[in-house]
Design a protein around this motif. Sequence first.
Motif, PDB file in Angstrom:
ATOM      1  N   MET A   1       0.840  -1.200   0.000  1.00  0.00           N
ATOM      2  CA  MET A   1       0.000   0.000   0.000  1.00  0.00           C
ATOM      3  C   MET A   1       0.884   1.263   0.000  1.00  0.00           C
ATOM      4  SD  MET A   1      -3.405   0.325   2.235  1.00  0.00           S
ATOM      5  CE  MET A   1      -2.618   0.638   3.799  1.00  0.00           C
ATOM      6  N   ASN A   2       0.399   2.332  -0.606  1.00  0.00           N
ATOM      7  CA  ASN A   2       1.200   3.553  -0.717  1.00  0.00           C
ATOM      8  C   ASN A   2       0.573   4.705   0.067  1.00  0.00           C
ATOM      9  OD1 ASN A   2       2.733   2.059  -2.445  1.00  0.00           O
ATOM     10  ND2 ASN A   2       2.036   3.083  -4.302  1.00  0.00           N
ATOM     11  N   VAL A   3       1.402   5.380   0.850  1.00  0.00           N
ATOM     12  CA  VAL A   3       0.928   6.593   1.532  1.00  0.00           C
ATOM     13  C   VAL A   3       1.721   7.784   1.004  1.00  0.00           C
ATOM     14  CG1 VAL A   3       0.219   5.473   3.691  1.00  0.00           C
ATOM     15  CG2 VAL A   3       2.534   6.344   3.482  1.00  0.00           C
ATOM     16  N   LEU A   4       1.045   8.923   0.957  1.00  0.00           N
ATOM     17  CA  LEU A   4       1.727  10.159   0.567  1.00  0.00           C
ATOM     18  C   LEU A   4       1.992  10.974   1.835  1.00  0.00           C
ATOM     19  CD1 LEU A   4       2.636  12.219  -1.658  1.00  0.00           C
ATOM     20  CD2 LEU A   4       0.312  13.160  -1.532  1.00  0.00           C
ATOM     21  N   VAL A   5       3.248  11.326   2.046  1.00  0.00           N
ATOM     22  CA  VAL A   5       3.599  12.267   3.113  1.00  0.00           C
ATOM     23  C   VAL A   5       3.971  13.572   2.414  1.00  0.00           C
ATOM     24  CG1 VAL A   5       5.241  12.816   4.966  1.00  0.00           C
ATOM     25  CG2 VAL A   5       4.398  10.470   4.706  1.00  0.00           C
ATOM     26  N   THR A   6       3.306  14.664   2.741  1.00  0.00           N
ATOM     27  CA  THR A   6       3.722  15.955   2.185  1.00  0.00           C
ATOM     28  C   THR A   6       4.637  16.631   3.211  1.00  0.00           C
ATOM     29  OG1 THR A   6       1.935  17.297   3.113  1.00  0.00           O
ATOM     30  CG2 THR A   6       1.489  16.201   0.992  1.00  0.00           C
ATOM     31  N   GLY A   7       5.658  17.328   2.716  1.00  0.00           N
ATOM     32  CA  GLY A   7       6.603  17.973   3.637  1.00  0.00           C
ATOM     33  C   GLY A   7       7.510  16.966   4.323  1.00  0.00           C
ATOM     34  N   GLY A   8       7.782  15.856   3.651  1.00  0.00           N
ATOM     35  CA  GLY A   8       8.563  14.771   4.250  1.00  0.00           C
ATOM     36  C   GLY A   8      10.045  15.050   4.372  1.00  0.00           C
ATOM     37  N   HIS A  73       0.752   6.644  -8.283  1.00  0.00           N
ATOM     38  CA  HIS A  73       1.225   5.824  -7.165  1.00  0.00           C
ATOM     39  C   HIS A  73       0.078   5.145  -6.411  1.00  0.00           C
ATOM     40  CE1 HIS A  73       5.434   7.058  -7.507  1.00  0.00           C
ATOM     41  NE2 HIS A  73       4.996   8.287  -7.741  1.00  0.00           N
ATOM     42  N   ARG A  74      -1.123   5.275  -6.947  1.00  0.00           N
ATOM     43  CA  ARG A  74      -2.306   4.669  -6.279  1.00  0.00           C
ATOM     44  C   ARG A  74      -2.266   4.936  -4.772  1.00  0.00           C
ATOM     45  NH1 ARG A  74      -4.255   0.696  -9.981  1.00  0.00           N
ATOM     46  NH2 ARG A  74      -2.670   0.250 -11.521  1.00  0.00           N
ATOM     47  N   ILE A  75      -2.272   6.223  -4.454  1.00  0.00           N
ATOM     48  CA  ILE A  75      -2.133   6.605  -3.042  1.00  0.00           C
ATOM     49  C   ILE A  75      -3.395   6.235  -2.263  1.00  0.00           C
ATOM     50  CG2 ILE A  75      -1.902   8.568  -1.449  1.00  0.00           C
ATOM     51  CD1 ILE A  75       0.726   7.929  -2.952  1.00  0.00           C
ATOM     52  N   ASP A  76      -3.193   5.515  -1.167  1.00  0.00           N
ATOM     53  CA  ASP A  76      -4.305   5.115  -0.308  1.00  0.00           C
ATOM     54  C   ASP A  76      -4.642   6.230   0.686  1.00  0.00           C
ATOM     55  OD1 ASP A  76      -5.962   2.869   1.058  1.00  0.00           O
ATOM     56  OD2 ASP A  76      -4.711   3.679   2.683  1.00  0.00           O
ATOM     57  N   SER A  77      -3.605   6.754   1.363  1.00  0.00           N
ATOM     58  CA  SER A  77      -3.830   7.760   2.403  1.00  0.00           C
ATOM     59  C   SER A  77      -2.784   8.865   2.310  1.00  0.00           C
ATOM     60  CB  SER A  77      -3.684   7.158   3.801  1.00  0.00           C
ATOM     61  OG  SER A  77      -4.373   5.963   3.887  1.00  0.00           O
ATOM     62  N   VAL A  78      -3.152  10.005   2.865  1.00  0.00           N
ATOM     63  CA  VAL A  78      -2.243  11.161   2.848  1.00  0.00           C
ATOM     64  C   VAL A  78      -2.004  11.645   4.281  1.00  0.00           C
ATOM     65  CG1 VAL A  78      -2.007  13.576   2.107  1.00  0.00           C
ATOM     66  CG2 VAL A  78      -3.010  11.893   0.555  1.00  0.00           C
ATOM     67  N   LEU A  79      -0.746  11.895   4.601  1.00  0.00           N
ATOM     68  CA  LEU A  79      -0.396  12.577   5.855  1.00  0.00           C
ATOM     69  C   LEU A  79       0.134  13.947   5.428  1.00  0.00           C
ATOM     70  CD1 LEU A  79       1.294   9.421   7.233  1.00  0.00           C
ATOM     71  CD2 LEU A  79      -0.300  10.704   8.649  1.00  0.00           C
ATOM     72  N   ARG A 119      -8.106   8.130   3.059  1.00  0.00           N
ATOM     73  CA  ARG A 119      -8.023   8.886   4.317  1.00  0.00           C
ATOM     74  C   ARG A 119      -7.033  10.036   4.199  1.00  0.00           C
ATOM     75  NH1 ARG A 119      -8.629   7.138  10.390  1.00  0.00           N
ATOM     76  NH2 ARG A 119     -10.679   7.805   9.715  1.00  0.00           N
ATOM     77  N   PHE A 120      -7.371  11.170   4.806  1.00  0.00           N
ATOM     78  CA  PHE A 120      -6.526  12.367   4.770  1.00  0.00           C
ATOM     79  C   PHE A 120      -6.267  12.813   6.211  1.00  0.00           C
ATOM     80  CE2 PHE A 120      -5.506  16.837   4.455  1.00  0.00           C
ATOM     81  CZ  PHE A 120      -4.925  17.019   3.204  1.00  0.00           C
ATOM     82  N   LEU A 230      -3.818   7.775  11.901  1.00  0.00           N
ATOM     83  CA  LEU A 230      -4.014   7.279  10.533  1.00  0.00           C
ATOM     84  C   LEU A 230      -4.751   5.936  10.560  1.00  0.00           C
ATOM     85  CD1 LEU A 230      -3.250   7.381   7.438  1.00  0.00           C
ATOM     86  CD2 LEU A 230      -1.194   6.103   8.042  1.00  0.00           C
ATOM     87  N   GLU A 231      -4.362   5.081  11.476  1.00  0.00           N
ATOM     88  CA  GLU A 231      -4.901   3.720  11.487  1.00  0.00           C
ATOM     89  C   GLU A 231      -6.203   3.580  12.275  1.00  0.00           C
ATOM     90  OE1 GLU A 231      -0.598   1.452  10.893  1.00  0.00           O
ATOM     91  OE2 GLU A 231      -1.459   1.515  12.901  1.00  0.00           O
TER      92      GLU A 231
END
Length: 339
Positions: A1-8, A73-79, A119-120, A230-231
């Motif tokens: 599964m792929n998550v996007l972190v912005t500002g990582g 990237h088929r992003i599932d969730s974003v942080l 989820r965001f 997140l979870e």
Amino acid sequence: MNVLVTGGCGFIGSNLVRHLRAERPDLTVVNLDLLTYAGNLENLRELEGDPGHVFVRGDIGDRELVESLLERHRIDSVLHLAAESHVDRSILGPELFVRTNVLGTQILLEACYRKKVRRFVMVSTDEVYGSLGPTGAFTETSPIQPSSPYSASKASSDLLALAFHHTFGLDVVVTRCSNNYGPYQFPEKLIPLMVVNALHDEALPVYGDGGNVRDWLHVEDHCRALVTVLEQGRAGEVYNIGGGAEQRNLDLVRMLLATLRKPESLIRFVQDRPGHDRRYAIDPAKIRTELGWRPRRTFQQGLEATVRWYVDNPDWWKHVKSGAYRQYYETQYRGRLGG
Ligand code: NAD
Ligand code: TDX
């Protein structure tokens, strides 16, 4: 599964990316970061060659880029952590804070809605509540009363995220945390600034009377809280995250000097920050009782380890302190330190 972190590539983001790779190795982390003055790829040097970390340099406000990235990237969730994060900079120039924190977040939210992100997680701040008197603590239902352009822009993005939940049904959870500390924090923020100055035997600029109070949270405890939210967080809810470690700035600076065995004569009281919030304190009862999270580090342990990290990593902060940071430093402190 792929998550996007912005500002990582920022302070909390880079700690979070490392935390996710270590604690949730099944997740691939896509890291979208513009690499502003605060973003430093060196923060993630340990992950070079790790196929579970995909870095993309870009702006959260670039609609096309964000949409294509979510899809590709088929992003599932974003942080969502990308932001302009420094209060003093927002006083010198508020516009970028509105562009990045408000407009950038809106564009990101819209893209997540269109691309059906599951989820965001919106990383907001306790500063949206404004300032406390000498007693009491912020709960999730405290009024939103931001004082600075920074906190006003964060309050706007926080409320926009909740609006996307209420209006469009996007699964949003908002976190509001207190002051973070730990490794890789940009040396414009109180703790790394004071440590680095003390190591050089330079003056330590304490704003006002030094009686302002912050509630400190170790970044590693914060990262665990973000994964928990997140979870397990409930959609549409807000969770305060706090370390239960209130300190007056002056006491904290004295602690740092004692740890470094440097004299208190380095302390300089300088002109106060305009609109300076007097006190923050978080009531973390909701995240504790609902999600079972609590901080693991005591402030003393966390602070000692943090000071040690800056002492042991001079190359990191020497590099960071060059260039754009230096210029900003001059503008911010010109005339305040007497030379
Ligand atoms: P930071 O300034 O260290 O990092 C911010 C990161 O965002 C940088 O890597 C920067 O390059 C990136 N960025 C900025 N504008 C961008 C854009 N338009 N597109 C993509 N990337 C961009 O900040 P931090 O201290 O790590 O804070 C992270 C988040 O946590 C922020 O949203 C902040 O408001 C929030 N927060 C921080 C604290 C704290 O004590 N540091 C406390 C509460 C909340
Ligand atoms: O030189 C200084 N002297 C000083 O006395 C600096 C940089 C700060 N201070 C004081 C101001 C604050 O009372 O120390 C306290 C902490 O200051 P900052 O490190 O700038 O943090 P703060 O303004 O409290 O905001 C931080 O916590 C909430 C983060 O920068 C925000 O991103 C977060 O939302």
